[in-house]
Motif scaffolding. Sequence first.
Motif, PDB file in Angstrom:
ATOM      1  N   GLN A 141       0.828  -1.204   0.000  1.00  0.00           N
ATOM      2  CA  GLN A 141       0.000   0.000   0.000  1.00  0.00           C
ATOM      3  C   GLN A 141       0.867   1.259   0.000  1.00  0.00           C
ATOM      4  O   GLN A 141       0.595   2.218  -0.728  1.00  0.00           O
ATOM      5  N   ILE A 193       2.409   1.811  -3.403  1.00  0.00           N
ATOM      6  CA  ILE A 193       1.457   2.420  -4.337  1.00  0.00           C
ATOM      7  C   ILE A 193       1.404   3.933  -4.114  1.00  0.00           C
ATOM      8  O   ILE A 193       1.397   4.716  -5.074  1.00  0.00           O
ATOM      9  N   GLU A 194       1.398   4.362  -2.865  1.00  0.00           N
ATOM     10  CA  GLU A 194       1.412   5.796  -2.558  1.00  0.00           C
ATOM     11  C   GLU A 194       2.704   6.439  -3.057  1.00  0.00           C
ATOM     12  O   GLU A 194       2.685   7.559  -3.568  1.00  0.00           O
ATOM     13  N   ILE A 214       4.477   5.474  -5.625  1.00  0.00           N
ATOM     14  CA  ILE A 214       4.352   5.579  -7.090  1.00  0.00           C
ATOM     15  C   ILE A 214       3.557   6.826  -7.454  1.00  0.00           C
ATOM     16  O   ILE A 214       3.952   7.598  -8.331  1.00  0.00           O
ATOM     17  N   LYS A 215       2.449   7.050  -6.774  1.00  0.00           N
ATOM     18  CA  LYS A 215       1.619   8.227  -7.049  1.00  0.00           C
ATOM     19  C   LYS A 215       2.406   9.518  -6.827  1.00  0.00           C
ATOM     20  O   LYS A 215       2.329  10.448  -7.632  1.00  0.00           O
ATOM     21  N   SER A 216       3.171   9.561  -5.737  1.00  0.00           N
ATOM     22  CA  SER A 216       3.981  10.747  -5.448  1.00  0.00           C
ATOM     23  C   SER A 216       5.048  10.965  -6.509  1.00  0.00           C
ATOM     24  O   SER A 216       5.270  12.096  -6.947  1.00  0.00           O
ATOM     25  N   PHE A 256       5.026   9.954  -9.647  1.00  0.00           N
ATOM     26  CA  PHE A 256       4.402  10.358 -10.906  1.00  0.00           C
ATOM     27  C   PHE A 256       3.954  11.819 -10.870  1.00  0.00           C
ATOM     28  O   PHE A 256       4.077  12.536 -11.861  1.00  0.00           O
ATOM     29  N   LYS A 257       3.427  12.280  -9.717  1.00  0.00           N
ATOM     30  CA  LYS A 257       2.982  13.666  -9.602  1.00  0.00           C
ATOM     31  C   LYS A 257       4.162  14.638  -9.622  1.00  0.00           C
ATOM     32  O   LYS A 257       4.104  15.687 -10.257  1.00  0.00           O
ATOM     33  N   LYS A 310      10.481   6.498 -12.452  1.00  0.00           N
ATOM     34  CA  LYS A 310       9.138   5.923 -12.583  1.00  0.00           C
ATOM     35  C   LYS A 310       9.212   4.397 -12.620  1.00  0.00           C
ATOM     36  O   LYS A 310       8.443   3.710 -11.945  1.00  0.00           O
TER      37      LYS A 310
END
Length: 99
Positions: A11, A14-15, A17-19, A21-22, A40
């Motif tokens: 989990q 996943i967070e 990865i989001k950070s 990418f942003k 990435k």
Amino acid sequence: MHDFKNFKVWQKAIELIKSVFKSYEHLPNDEKFGIKSQIKRSAVSIASNLAEGAGRNTDKQFVNFINMSQGFSFELETQFILIQDLFNIENQDEFVKIF
């Protein structure tokens, strides 16, 4: 087999990865196929290897994939250090804004 979606480490990956990418957009465009692409891939590999390992039949195989995820996390950390050096980010707060 394990349900990887219940793992806190998956989990958090996943967070992460989001950070990544942003924040990736804050780096220069000429790095699109260089370090931007690599960070990435490294971030995605952490969660992906945890998920793949969870689907394996033995704990030994699972541990192997956990170890690979750890390796990708070290790779990502190295890339963050390199970004700090390349783009002269000395202030940790400034670095956190980017990542």
